[in-house]
Each structure stands twice: as structure tokens, then as C-alpha cells.
Write an enzyme that holds these catalytic residues in place. Structure first.
Site, PDB file in Angstrom:
ATOM      1  N   LYS A  47      -2.594  13.395  -5.075  1.00 47.10           N
ATOM      2  CA  LYS A  47      -4.164  12.487  -4.296  1.00 47.10           C
ATOM      3  C   LYS A  47      -5.397  12.560  -4.443  1.00 47.10           C
ATOM      4  O   LYS A  47      -5.853  14.115  -3.745  1.00 47.10           O
ATOM      5  CB  LYS A  47      -3.302  11.483  -2.891  1.00 47.10           C
ATOM      6  CG  LYS A  47      -3.968  10.106  -3.255  1.00 47.10           C
ATOM      7  CD  LYS A  47      -2.443   9.145  -3.834  1.00 47.10           C
ATOM      8  CE  LYS A  47      -3.188   7.610  -3.830  1.00 47.10           C
ATOM      9  NZ  LYS A  47      -1.859   6.781  -3.994  1.00 47.10           N
ATOM     10  N   GLY A  59       0.050 -10.803   1.920  1.00 42.52           N
ATOM     11  CA  GLY A  59      -1.462  -9.732   0.761  1.00 42.52           C
ATOM     12  C   GLY A  59      -0.615 -10.269   0.138  1.00 42.52           C
ATOM     13  O   GLY A  59       0.528  -9.948  -0.898  1.00 42.52           O
ATOM     14  N   VAL A  60      -1.522 -11.130  -1.296  1.00 43.82           N
ATOM     15  CA  VAL A  60      -0.917 -11.797  -2.630  1.00 43.82           C
ATOM     16  C   VAL A  60      -1.860 -10.704  -3.605  1.00 43.82           C
ATOM     17  O   VAL A  60      -2.819 -11.876  -4.510  1.00 43.82           O
ATOM     18  CB  VAL A  60      -1.274 -12.979  -2.967  1.00 43.82           C
ATOM     19  CG1 VAL A  60       0.965 -13.718  -1.844  1.00 43.82           C
ATOM     20  CG2 VAL A  60      -2.033 -13.675  -2.036  1.00 43.82           C
ATOM     21  N   GLY A  61      -1.581  -9.345  -3.372  1.00 47.85           N
ATOM     22  CA  GLY A  61      -3.384  -8.985  -4.152  1.00 47.85           C
ATOM     23  C   GLY A  61      -2.650  -8.644  -5.946  1.00 47.85           C
ATOM     24  O   GLY A  61      -1.498  -9.310  -6.723  1.00 47.85           O
ATOM     25  N   VAL A 118       0.268  -6.335  -6.775  1.00 45.56           N
ATOM     26  CA  VAL A 118       1.746  -6.473  -6.583  1.00 45.56           C
ATOM     27  C   VAL A 118       2.341  -8.144  -6.045  1.00 45.56           C
ATOM     28  O   VAL A 118       3.306  -8.437  -6.185  1.00 45.56           O
ATOM     29  CB  VAL A 118       1.575  -5.385  -5.053  1.00 45.56           C
ATOM     30  CG1 VAL A 118       3.569  -5.079  -5.500  1.00 45.56           C
ATOM     31  CG2 VAL A 118       1.455  -3.604  -6.468  1.00 45.56           C
TER      32      VAL A 118
HETATM   33  P1  NAD Z   1      -4.801  -5.655  -3.380  1.00 47.53           P
HETATM   34  O1  NAD Z   1      -5.653  -4.767  -2.977  1.00 47.53           O
HETATM   35  O2  NAD Z   1      -4.703  -6.093  -4.982  1.00 47.53           O
HETATM   36  O3  NAD Z   1      -4.451  -6.645  -2.834  1.00 47.53           O
HETATM   37  C1  NAD Z   1      -4.246  -6.800  -1.561  1.00 47.53           C
HETATM   38  C2  NAD Z   1      -4.771  -7.998  -0.819  1.00 47.53           C
HETATM   39  O4  NAD Z   1      -4.329  -7.642   0.470  1.00 47.53           O
HETATM   40  C3  NAD Z   1      -5.734  -8.465  -1.408  1.00 47.53           C
HETATM   41  O5  NAD Z   1      -5.095  -9.906  -1.926  1.00 47.53           O
HETATM   42  C4  NAD Z   1      -5.984  -8.843   0.208  1.00 47.53           C
HETATM   43  O6  NAD Z   1      -6.688  -9.419   0.529  1.00 47.53           O
HETATM   44  C5  NAD Z   1      -4.897  -8.494   0.767  1.00 47.53           C
HETATM   45  N1  NAD Z   1      -5.313  -8.141   2.537  1.00 47.53           N
HETATM   46  C6  NAD Z   1      -5.439  -7.200   3.104  1.00 47.53           C
HETATM   47  N2  NAD Z   1      -5.567  -7.398   4.150  1.00 47.53           N
HETATM   48  C7  NAD Z   1      -5.216  -8.138   4.293  1.00 47.53           C
HETATM   49  C8  NAD Z   1      -4.308  -8.994   5.687  1.00 47.53           C
HETATM   50  N3  NAD Z   1      -4.909  -8.330   6.516  1.00 47.53           N
HETATM   51  N4  NAD Z   1      -3.300  -9.540   5.842  1.00 47.53           N
HETATM   52  C9  NAD Z   1      -3.086 -10.423   4.692  1.00 47.53           C
HETATM   53  N5  NAD Z   1      -3.252  -9.619   3.681  1.00 47.53           N
HETATM   54  C10 NAD Z   1      -4.401  -8.577   3.690  1.00 47.53           C
HETATM   55  O7  NAD Z   1      -3.577  -4.212  -4.072  1.00 47.53           O
HETATM   56  P2  NAD Z   1      -2.013  -4.540  -4.665  1.00 47.53           P
HETATM   57  O8  NAD Z   1      -2.709  -3.418  -5.542  1.00 47.53           O
HETATM   58  O9  NAD Z   1      -1.391  -5.284  -4.831  1.00 47.53           O
HETATM   59  O10 NAD Z   1      -1.016  -3.159  -3.898  1.00 47.53           O
HETATM   60  C11 NAD Z   1      -0.642  -3.935  -2.081  1.00 47.53           C
HETATM   61  C12 NAD Z   1      -0.020  -2.233  -1.129  1.00 47.53           C
HETATM   62  O11 NAD Z   1       0.935  -2.053  -2.693  1.00 47.53           O
HETATM   63  C13 NAD Z   1      -1.405  -1.596  -1.652  1.00 47.53           C
HETATM   64  O12 NAD Z   1      -0.967  -0.820   0.165  1.00 47.53           O
HETATM   65  C14 NAD Z   1      -1.203  -0.289  -2.184  1.00 47.53           C
HETATM   66  O13 NAD Z   1      -1.693   0.660  -1.449  1.00 47.53           O
HETATM   67  C15 NAD Z   1       0.395  -0.654  -2.520  1.00 47.53           C
HETATM   68  N6  NAD Z   1       0.698  -0.179  -3.854  1.00 47.53           N
HETATM   69  C16 NAD Z   1       0.244  -0.854  -5.105  1.00 47.53           C
HETATM   70  C17 NAD Z   1       0.762  -0.321  -5.821  1.00 47.53           C
HETATM   71  C18 NAD Z   1       0.432  -1.038  -7.262  1.00 47.53           C
HETATM   72  O14 NAD Z   1       0.716  -0.171  -8.452  1.00 47.53           O
HETATM   73  N7  NAD Z   1      -1.181  -1.427  -7.055  1.00 47.53           N
HETATM   74  C19 NAD Z   1       1.567   1.171  -6.334  1.00 47.53           C
HETATM   75  C20 NAD Z   1       2.399   1.631  -5.239  1.00 47.53           C
HETATM   76  C21 NAD Z   1       2.115   1.132  -3.419  1.00 47.53           C
END
Ligand code: NAD
Length: 370
Positions: A95, A195-197, A199
Site C-alpha cells: 500500500k 455510508g452510501v458512497g 460501495v
Molecule cells: P467513499 O468515500 O465513496 O464512501 C464513503 C462514504 O461514507 C461517503 O459517502 C462519506 O460521506 C460517508 N461517511 C464518512 N463518514 C461517515 C460517518 N461517520 N457516518 C456515515 N457515513 C460516513 O468510499 P468507498 O469507496 O465507498 O469505500 C467505503 C469503505 O470501503 C472504505 O472504508 C474503503 O476503504 C472500503 N473499501 C472500498 C473498496 C472499493 O472498491 N471502493 C474496496 C475495499 C474496501
């Protein structure tokens, strides 16, 4: 551990040197990258390359201290070793973290300089996207090194890994439901998604298709409303999510949300989500989950869809079907981990780590033979 002991142990944890930390966690190599003209400060952590080159994304974050960045890269790179090993990939764990404000620092020269550092490792480390790094940034890095993945689909890459990560989380959640409720159907199950980002949003889509009762929280209100309206989910204030009377909690935002405080409030039967490093303390909170009768699907097992997707890109000809089929196996891997945990009377995080370590040891031995 009482409060005083906990504070002492945290202080001791903070004061150890980087080499002591690497020795405790088993890292092979740590590379500090510095470039005055562009302002680049980065650390690349290579945890283990027994199974193959160390693959893992680059996180761009405004860390409060350099020590915080170093700890993050060590934890994240070790997590990648476990994630790839348990997923059956021939990849090691690595990483990178870039220190600073992405909005102020990120430009072509900056990213290409980072690409040169990655290139200097001659393929021992392969980079990809992580927080605050987008496919466009990968294109600049790719101008200086071929050891980069997660390129846009137009350039022969695998594009955004989030939909496949979400699919894997969905598979892992179903396996956990089977264990906890006797059926892997999520129809009618009450599920809280934090968290509805990228993923979380795709996970909600899968859950809606299966007619689950979905509760969502996010600190980004616009996004929250958009996802909730689209899929008929109920909006919950971020700080109220842990008090809900639901069946499943899916952490899809930040890490370390499974901790002393949240465990006092959570009433769920299953925890299965995408966030990395969900357990604040692997040993302590892994065991508390067992004691509370909560079925925990280890994060690095069920969020491996992204790295599986990227590994398919490494073959030279990305094939989405291959990546999806491989990701579907997360269901079986999660079940195997539950069975191992039960047979060995250990918590599921530990069982998953053991499964990964066993594969590294066994395949490592095979590699040594002529
Ligand atoms: P992202 O940044 O698109 O989404 C994260 C969401 O969480 C955002 O909408 C943010 O506003 C919200 N958030 C932050 N703090 C919060 C809180 N306290 N309460 C509620 N919501 C909150 O990230 P992502 O790509 O969707 O990834 C989400 C998680 O999954 C991360 O921890 C990431 O490391 C992990 N992950 C992602 C992937 C991938 O393919 N994107 C792969 C493995 C692991």
C-alpha cells in the site's frame, strides 16, 4: 483491561519505532519517497511478497502527523496481504500513502514523480486507486510506470472497482445471514448501511433488489437523500445508526467503527460491510463479537472484490465475467471461515487470518521446491 491500562498500552503502542512496528507486523520493506520541487511526501509499505508482487492502492490523505501516515501504511499493507491470500490470488500485500492536501498538491508533475518512485521498485509493488485517488490520477502515474492498475476501461483497465466490491460484500453478507438465520435470503431483513458512497450505494442496490428493509446514514446529506429515494431506504441520523433495532449492520464508511462504544449499543445478529479495518482492536473486539453472539464476516474477506477485479486486469486482458465469478466465491470463503472459527473455537477475524497465513506458508514452501 481497565481505562488506565488501556491508556498505557496506547501510549506504548504510539512510542515504538518504525522498525519495531515493522518487525511486529512482519513487513519486508518500507520506502520513504520525497521530492522537494513537487512537494511529494509518500510512504510505500511492502508487507509480504511470498505469493506475488505487493498490490495495493495509494491513499492521499492530509495526515495530522507523519507517524500517523506510517502507521496507516503499515496496517493497510498488511491488510492487503491477508486480503489477497484469503481470496486465492497470487499477489502479496502493499500500500502507499501520500501525505498532504490532495486539493493543493495534486497535479501532473506530482503524480508522475510518484509514478517514478513506484517504477523504481521494478514491479515489486503495484499501485492502484484508494481514497482521494481517481482513475485520471492513475493515468498520470501510468505515464511513468507500468506497475499500476485501476486504469479507465477505455485504456484497457478495469475501471472503478466499487461495483464489484459491493457485489462481494453482498455475497459475504448472504453467507453470514445463512450462518446466523439459517437462510441466506435477505428478503425482509432489516439492514443498516453506514455510508452510501461508491460501495455503499451499490450494496444498497443489491439489497433493494432482494427486498430487504434498508436503513442508511451518511454525513453527505445530498448523497444520502439521493440513494434513499432511489431505493426506498429509510434515512437515519449518522449518530443514531447503532441504536437501531435491526438484523444486520453494514459498515461502509470509515474503519474502527466496531469498538467498545458501538458494541454497547449494537443489537444486530450480523455485521458485514465494506470498510477496511472495522475492528478497532482485532483481538479484543473480535472476541467481544463472539461473546455477544454476533456473526462477523471479516472485512478483508468480503471486501476483496476490488482487488480481485484489479488482479484480473493484471493478466493483460481484463474480463469482467472472470472477476465477477471469482468474487462470487467470497460466499464460500466466508462460510469456510465460519466453519474454521467454530472448529478451532476462535473468532472469525482470527480464523480468516489463519486461513491466509496457512496459504502463504504452504504456497511459499511449494515455491521453494525445484
Ligand atoms: P467513499 O468515500 O465513496 O464512501 C464513503 C462514504 O461514507 C461517503 O459517502 C462519506 O460521506 C460517508 N461517511 C464518512 N463518514 C461517515 C460517518 N461517520 N457516518 C456515515 N457515513 C460516513 O468510499 P468507498 O469507496 O465507498 O469505500 C467505503 C469503505 O470501503 C472504505 O472504508 C474503503 O476503504 C472500503 N473499501 C472500498 C473498496 C472499493 O472498491 N471502493 C474496496 C475495499 C474496501
Amino acid at each position: 483491561m481497565n481505562v488506565k491500562e488501556k491508556k498505557n498500552s496506547e501510549a506504548a503502542e504510539k512510542s515504538i519505532s518504525i522498525f519495531e512496528r515493522a518487525a511486529q507486523m512482519g513487513h519486508e520493506q518500507i520506502i520513504f519517497c520525497h521530492d522537494e520541487p513537487t512537494g511529494l511526501k509518500a510512504i510505500i509499505g511492502i508487507h509480504n511478497t511470498v505469493l506475488g508482487p505487493a498490490l495495493g492502492g495509494t491513499r492521499f490523505w492530509n495526515y495530522a502527523t507523519e507517524e500517523e501516515a506510517a502507521i496507516d501504511v503499515l496496517r493497510l499493507s498488511r491488510g492487503m496481504t491477508y486480503k489477497s491470500a484469503v481470496s486465492g490470488l497470487n499477489l502479496g500485500g502493499g500500500k502507499a500513502v501520500i501525505i498532504g492536501d490532495p486539493l493543493q498538491l495534486k497535479n501532473e508533475a506530482f503524480l508522475r514523480r510518484f509514478g517514478k518512485f513506484v517504477n523504481s521498485l521494478a514491479g515489486k509493488y503495484i499501485t492502484a486507486e484508494d481514497m482521494n485517488m481517481k482513475t485520471r490520477d492513475m493515468e498520470y502515474i501510468a505515464m511513468e510506470t507500468k506497475h499500476v492498475t485501476g486504469l479507465p476501461m477505455e485504456l484497457g483497465g478495469s475501471g472503478d472497482p466499487s461495483p464489484i466490491t459491493a457485489f462481494g460484500v453482498f455475497m459475504g453478507m448472504k453467507a453470514a445471514a445463512k450462518k446466523a438465520f439459517g437462510s441466506d435470503s435477505l428478503t425482509g431483513k432489516k439492514i443498516a448501511v453506514e455510508g452510501v458512497g461508491q460501495v455503499g450505494m451499490y450494496l444498497v442496490e443489491h439489497l433493494a433488489k432482494e427486498n430487504a428493509s434498508i436503513y442508511v446514514s451518511d454525513i453527505n446529506n445530498d448523497r444520502l437523500k439521493q440513494v434513499a429515494n432511489k431505493h426506498g431506504a429509510t434515512v437515519i441520523e449518522a449518530n443514531k445508526l447503532y441504536d437501531l433495532d435491526v438484523d444486520i449492520y453494514a459498515p461502509c464508511a470509515m474503519g474502527a467503527t466496531i469498538n467498545d462504544a458501538s458494541l454497547k449499543r449494537l443489537k444486530v445478529a450480523v455485521i458485514a460491510g465494506a470498510a477496511n479495518n472495522q475492528l478497532e482492536n482485532e483481538n479484543i473486539h473480535g472476541q467481544i463479537l463472539v461473546d455477544k453472539g454476533i456473526t462477523y464476516a471479516p472485512d478483508f474477506v468480503i471486501n476483496a472484490g476490488g482487488v480481485i477485479n484489479i488482479s484480473s486486469e493484471l493478466s493483460g486482458s481484463y474480463n469482467k465475467e472472470v472477476a465477477l465469478n471469482w468474487t462470487e466465491k467470497i460466499y464460500d470463503t466466508t462460510q469456510a471461515i465460519f466453519a474454521k472459527a467454530e472448529a478451532e473455537n476462535i473468532h472469525t477475524q482470527k480464523a480468516a487470518m489463519h486461513l491466509a497465513e496457512e496459504r502463504i506458508e504452504q504456497v511459499g514452501r511449494v515455491k521453494l521446491s525445484l
